[in-house]
Scaffold this motif. Structure first.
Motif, short mmCIF file in Angstrom:
data_model
loop_
_atom_site.label_atom_id
_atom_site.label_comp_id
_atom_site.label_asym_id
_atom_site.label_seq_id
_atom_site.Cartn_x
_atom_site.Cartn_y
_atom_site.Cartn_z
N THR A 219 0.83 -1.21 0.00
CA THR A 219 0.00 0.00 0.00
C THR A 219 0.86 1.26 0.00
OG1 THR A 219 -1.68 -1.21 1.27
CG2 THR A 219 -1.87 1.19 1.19
N ALA A 220 1.95 1.23 0.78
CA ALA A 220 2.86 2.38 0.81
C ALA A 220 3.45 2.65 -0.56
CB ALA A 220 3.97 2.15 1.84
N ALA A 221 3.87 1.61 -1.24
CA ALA A 221 4.45 1.76 -2.58
C ALA A 221 3.41 2.30 -3.57
CB ALA A 221 5.01 0.43 -3.07
N GLU A 222 2.18 1.79 -3.45
CA GLU A 222 1.13 2.22 -4.36
C GLU A 222 0.78 3.70 -4.16
OE1 GLU A 222 -3.57 1.15 -5.30
OE2 GLU A 222 -2.34 -0.17 -4.03
N ARG A 223 0.64 4.13 -2.91
CA ARG A 223 0.25 5.51 -2.64
C ARG A 223 1.40 6.50 -2.80
NH1 ARG A 223 -3.68 7.10 2.00
NH2 ARG A 223 -3.75 8.86 0.54
N SER A 224 2.63 5.98 -2.85
CA SER A 224 3.78 6.88 -3.00
C SER A 224 3.85 7.48 -4.40
CB SER A 224 5.08 6.13 -2.71
OG SER A 224 5.36 5.19 -3.73
N GLY A 225 3.25 6.79 -5.37
CA GLY A 225 3.34 7.24 -6.75
C GLY A 225 4.57 6.74 -7.48
N HIS A 226 5.42 5.98 -6.77
CA HIS A 226 6.66 5.47 -7.38
C HIS A 226 6.59 3.96 -7.64
CE1 HIS A 226 8.68 9.30 -6.73
NE2 HIS A 226 8.25 9.29 -5.48
N GLY A 227 5.57 3.31 -7.16
CA GLY A 227 5.43 1.88 -7.38
C GLY A 227 6.54 1.08 -6.71
N ALA A 228 7.03 0.06 -7.39
CA ALA A 228 8.06 -0.82 -6.83
C ALA A 228 9.35 -0.09 -6.52
CB ALA A 228 8.33 -1.97 -7.79
N ALA A 229 9.61 1.03 -7.20
CA ALA A 229 10.83 1.79 -6.96
C ALA A 229 10.88 2.35 -5.54
CB ALA A 229 10.94 2.94 -7.96
N PHE A 230 9.71 2.50 -4.90
CA PHE A 230 9.65 3.02 -3.54
C PHE A 230 10.29 2.05 -2.55
CE2 PHE A 230 7.28 3.97 0.46
CZ PHE A 230 7.60 5.32 0.57
N LEU A 231 10.26 0.77 -2.87
CA LEU A 231 10.78 -0.26 -1.97
C LEU A 231 12.16 -0.74 -2.39
CD1 LEU A 231 7.54 -2.42 -1.61
CD2 LEU A 231 8.31 -0.53 -0.17
N ALA A 232 12.76 -0.09 -3.37
CA ALA A 232 14.08 -0.47 -3.87
C ALA A 232 15.07 0.67 -3.65
CB ALA A 232 14.00 -0.83 -5.35
N PRO A 233 16.36 0.36 -3.59
CA PRO A 233 17.36 1.42 -3.43
C PRO A 233 17.37 2.36 -4.63
CG PRO A 233 18.32 -0.74 -2.99
CD PRO A 233 16.97 -0.98 -3.59
N GLY A 234 17.67 3.63 -4.38
CA GLY A 234 17.91 4.55 -5.48
C GLY A 234 16.92 5.68 -5.65
N LEU A 235 15.82 5.70 -4.88
CA LEU A 235 14.83 6.75 -5.08
C LEU A 235 15.40 8.12 -4.72
CD1 LEU A 235 11.93 7.18 -6.01
CD2 LEU A 235 11.20 6.94 -3.62
#
Length: 530
Positions: A219-235
């Motif tokens: 849910t956090a990744a979805e609402r962040s607007g970044h998708g899977a990138a929110f849970l991966a290094p590099g944002l």
């Protein structure tokens, strides 16, 4: 928040302030006025009490507000702060805690001066300690301003100003009238409140997602607007080479900086023995480790329930993510439950700020009086007692911190603390480790190590995008930045160690073997320790 809900939150603020002032008043009646009582609380605290106080000193607004906000905004990359702050305690436990307690009396300079010429090393270490403490204080002031702006609905332009001034005034009162004993008990109370508040919010977040961490992260990744990138290094620290080097620089500063923080080192002198100092660190690691695990849940919880856009709209740096999360968990903005939970969290966060600024102010005023004043006055002790000078210095340091806090009001508090850690790791850690472990280390090497890390760290911060050249800098309209990284640790920490080595190699004086042997025996056995 409006009407009765705002009044409730303000009432909780007032209750904590009244309680801490009562503690200060009670302790001030019992004080003897000696330096040992003012700086070290008589060295009468147990390992458990000191462990809670260390945790209270360390878990600042950067931890509760800043880290959770960064995780809410940047996901995986925001967790670097949680990991760095926690891993740093292994350096403290394994390398410095017991040895510092055996070798020193009140400040970092005591450890270095044990085997060097006192005047030059005390002046250098005192200047460094005050610089680090002021940088750390700025972060707490910014956190206080962010809280009250949110409490007042974000519509009052003067809220940050009078809030920062009020926090500065309170911290001066705590230090001037209560000294280390009052500061310690305030930190213990604050640590209990902060851990309780974090446990409560973490439990509410997990209940909301029925204990499913995968659903929380998704849910956090979805609402962040970044998708899977929110849970991966590099944002935040991915992309070009500057971001990657900033990542390394920040990690280096966080891991090494704790062992050079003056207000943390001074806590080792409040216990009677080195063994008690080591046990204090064990207690604090357990408390701090548990807390930082909860900040990860709170950060992702804010991203999932409040939403990244709402967090940014409230505070671009993310400093209000946890209070907003509390309001949502309590029933949403405008509800009584939301107001109660928000008020509790805001009061706990404000308690965090007050306790931490008191500890930092005490450490910096001790350096001014015990190191700078005693070294610069012609007659040694001077016309005034050290305690009198320390109390006076706390007022001046408070004024400087207030001014800088108003200037940096739009910065993330965890990021600001990262700068303080970089300066501490660059200036204080090299001289401390060289003094404890290098037999050939000389007075010139000690002075060069301090200034060789301090000056580059401060200059690089002034010439970085933090101060100018970017929309989020202190002076966004100006652009005089020459250094590409936001954190100077990658450059300034090696320079501190290099300067200490070079100064020792070029020194004309031979190291005092007798003093080194005495310091080594004291550090390892505690024989002759105060």
């Amino acid at each position: 928040m409006t009407g009765d809900h705002r009044s409730l939150a303000l009432l909780l603020f007032g209750l904590f302030v009244a309680a801490t002032l009562a503690i200060t008043t009670l302790v001030s009646r019992r004080r003897r006025g000696s330096p040992e009582e003012f700086y070290a609380g008589g060295r009468l605290f147990s390992p458990m009490e000191n462990g809670f106080a260390i945790a209270g000193d360390y878990m600042s607004a950067a931890s509760f507000l800043g880290i959770s906000g960064l995780i809410a905004l940047y996901g995986y990359d925001g967790m670097l702060y949680s990991v760095g702050f926690l891993v740093a305690w292994l350096v403290v436990l394994l390398l410095v805690a017991e040895l510092v307690r055996n070798c020193g009396r009140f400040t970092l300079a005591d450890v270095v001066a044990a085997r060097m010429r006192e005047r030059p090393v005390r002046i250098a270490a005192g200047v460094s300690a005050v610089t680090v403490c002021v940088l750390y204080l700025v972060a707490q002031m910014v956190g206080a301003g962010s809280l009250v702006v949110l409490l007042l609905g974000g519509s009052s332009a003067t809220a940050p100003t009078w809030t920062v001034i009020g926090v500065g005034a309170l911290m001066v009162v705590y230090v001037v009238f209560g000294g280390m004993r009052a500061t310690t008990w305030i930190q213990i109370v604050k640590a209990v409140l902060l851990l309780s508040g974090a446990v409560l919010l973490t439990a509410f977040v997990l209940v909301r997602f029925r204990g499913d961490l995968g659903a929380l992260l998704g849910t956090a990744a979805e609402r962040s607007g970044h998708g899977a990138a929110f849970l991966a290094p590099g944002l935040k620290y991915g992309g070009d080479w500057r971001s990657r080097l900033d990542f390394i620089s920040l990690g280096l500063a966080l891991v090494l900086g704790t062992a050079g923080l003056p207000h943390i080192l001074s806590r080792f002198y409040t216990v009677p023995t080195a063994r008690a100092a080591r046990r204090s660190v064990v207690w604090s690691i357990g408390l701090i480790g548990s807390f930082y695990l909860m900040t990860i849940v709170l950060g992702f919880g804010a991203a999932a329930l409040v939403g990244q856009q709402a967090v940014r709209e409230s505070n671009p740096a993310g400093n209000t993510a946890v209070p907003l999360l509390a309001a949502d968990l309590g029933g949403g903005p405008g509800s009584t439950g939301g107001a109660v939970l928000f008020g509790v969290v805001a009061a706990v966060a404000f308690a965090t700020i007050l306790a931490v600024v008191a500890g930092i102010t005490l450490a910096s005023s001790a350096s001014v009086a015990h190191d700078l004043y005693a070294s610069l006055s012609r007659s040694g002790a001077g016309r005034f007692s050290e305690v009198t000078v320390a109390r006076t210095a706390s007022v001046g340091i408070g004024i400087v911190a207030i001014g800088l806090g108003l200037l940096a009001r739009n910065q993330n508090v965890a990021f600001l603390v990262g700068l303080a850690f970089a300066v501490a790791a660059s200036a204080n850690l090299p001289v401390l480790l060289y003094t404890l472990f290098w037999r050939r280390f000389t007075t010139r090497g000690a002075v060069w190590a301090v200034y060789g890390g301090l000056v580059p760290a401060v200059v690089l911060v002034l010439l970085s995008p933090v101060v100018s050249g970017s929309p989020g800098s202190l002076f966004p309209q100006a652009d005089f930045h020459l250094f590409p990284l936001e954190n100077p640790g990658l450059v300034s920490v090696p320079l501190g160690f290099l300067a200490g080595w070079l100064g020792t190699c070029l020194s004309e004086d031979e190291p005092d073997e007798a003093k080194h042997a005495e310091t080594e025996v004291r550090a390892l056995t505690g024989a002759g320790a105060v």
